[in-house]
Design an enzyme around this catalytic site. Sequence first.
Site, mmCIF file in Angstrom:
data_model
loop_
_atom_site.group_PDB
_atom_site.id
_atom_site.type_symbol
_atom_site.label_atom_id
_atom_site.label_comp_id
_atom_site.label_asym_id
_atom_site.label_seq_id
_atom_site.Cartn_x
_atom_site.Cartn_y
_atom_site.Cartn_z
ATOM 1 N N ASP A 9 0.493 -1.028 0.095
ATOM 2 C CA ASP A 9 0.431 0.086 -0.419
ATOM 3 C C ASP A 9 0.895 1.483 -0.442
ATOM 4 O O ASP A 9 1.289 1.806 0.280
ATOM 5 C CB ASP A 9 -1.029 -0.025 0.976
ATOM 6 C CG ASP A 9 -0.735 -0.228 2.735
ATOM 7 O OD1 ASP A 9 0.281 -0.230 2.513
ATOM 8 O OD2 ASP A 9 -0.350 0.138 3.692
ATOM 9 N N HIS A 242 9.202 -1.091 8.814
ATOM 10 C CA HIS A 242 7.898 -2.189 9.291
ATOM 11 C C HIS A 242 8.225 -3.220 7.741
ATOM 12 O O HIS A 242 8.380 -4.227 8.134
ATOM 13 C CB HIS A 242 6.801 -1.798 8.916
ATOM 14 C CG HIS A 242 6.575 -0.768 10.603
ATOM 15 N ND1 HIS A 242 6.815 -1.172 11.745
ATOM 16 C CD2 HIS A 242 6.727 0.100 10.627
ATOM 17 C CE1 HIS A 242 6.979 -0.349 12.777
ATOM 18 N NE2 HIS A 242 6.327 0.849 11.998
#
Length: 317
Positions: A9, A242
Amino acid sequence: MTKIILFADTGIDDTIALTYALKNPEIDLIGVVSGYGNVDREKTFRNVEYLLELAGRTDIPVIAGATRPLSGEEPVFFPEVHGIEGLGPIDPPIPEERYANRTNFSKLFQLIKENRNEVIIVNVGRCTSLAIAHYLSPEVMEDVKATYVMGGAFLEPGNASEVAEANFFGDPIAADYVCQNLVNLTIVPLNVTKNAILTPGIVNLIDTRADSPLEKIIKPILDFYYEYYQQRDPSITGTPQHDLAALMAALDINGLYGYKKREVRVRHKGDIAYGESIADFRPESSNCFGPNCARIALEIDQDIFVSNVLEILTNNR
């Protein structure tokens, strides 16, 4: 080489993961599935094409992913974290409207069939597109070698709520489906990704070695990212990567992670525990086996993480 399809995303940490994948000689990035998450699907799709253009890799197919969670609710975006366009201060010179009303999961299935039992999927955004792919064509998705998911927080505070990590919180129905149904699944949660830190000094070093248009945006987007994290937690020493942490798990770098195997559920009812990832870590529990058993990264060696990132992103290999 490891054949990878990246489900993203595409915000700031996705961009660093994508850059690492393109620069690592051990990775053959054969496709990117871009869905909603940090920003809307049209922006994330546009961002991937822009980044691949900067890298001179427009040969890599970009596949349109999901636009909203399986609940059908309107997604919530985080412009304060990733910027209005998803790339911090960068404003890609491509209109996002070009990418509206697209879908091409057939291209995803074609890539998997052409590389049967060789493809590793690394999902660093919401789990929606991944769950849809398994629902639409379970026979094809059985030919995926392994799946790595960035998501969850086990016995750790969340970053989207008191208990929930953002990717699982964004579509807990899809996250629960993925955790319960995918075989050869590895989950890389906040437990380790919050410690996958790049300090400003390391970012500056990477910037001194930048020798392509794609590499030259690393510092400005991570500076933007660092400002956000500094406002949220002034004690933080850098930016947590992340998504890069999840991608690196797929390379099985010796000593990087410590794992435990557990069955995982994700709470998807509308209460305070919405989006919480749950596994049994009581002292008497032990590693599980079988199709519903996921491998969960719970320990990270930060020195190995930083050393490997510097090797790849500073062209020092």
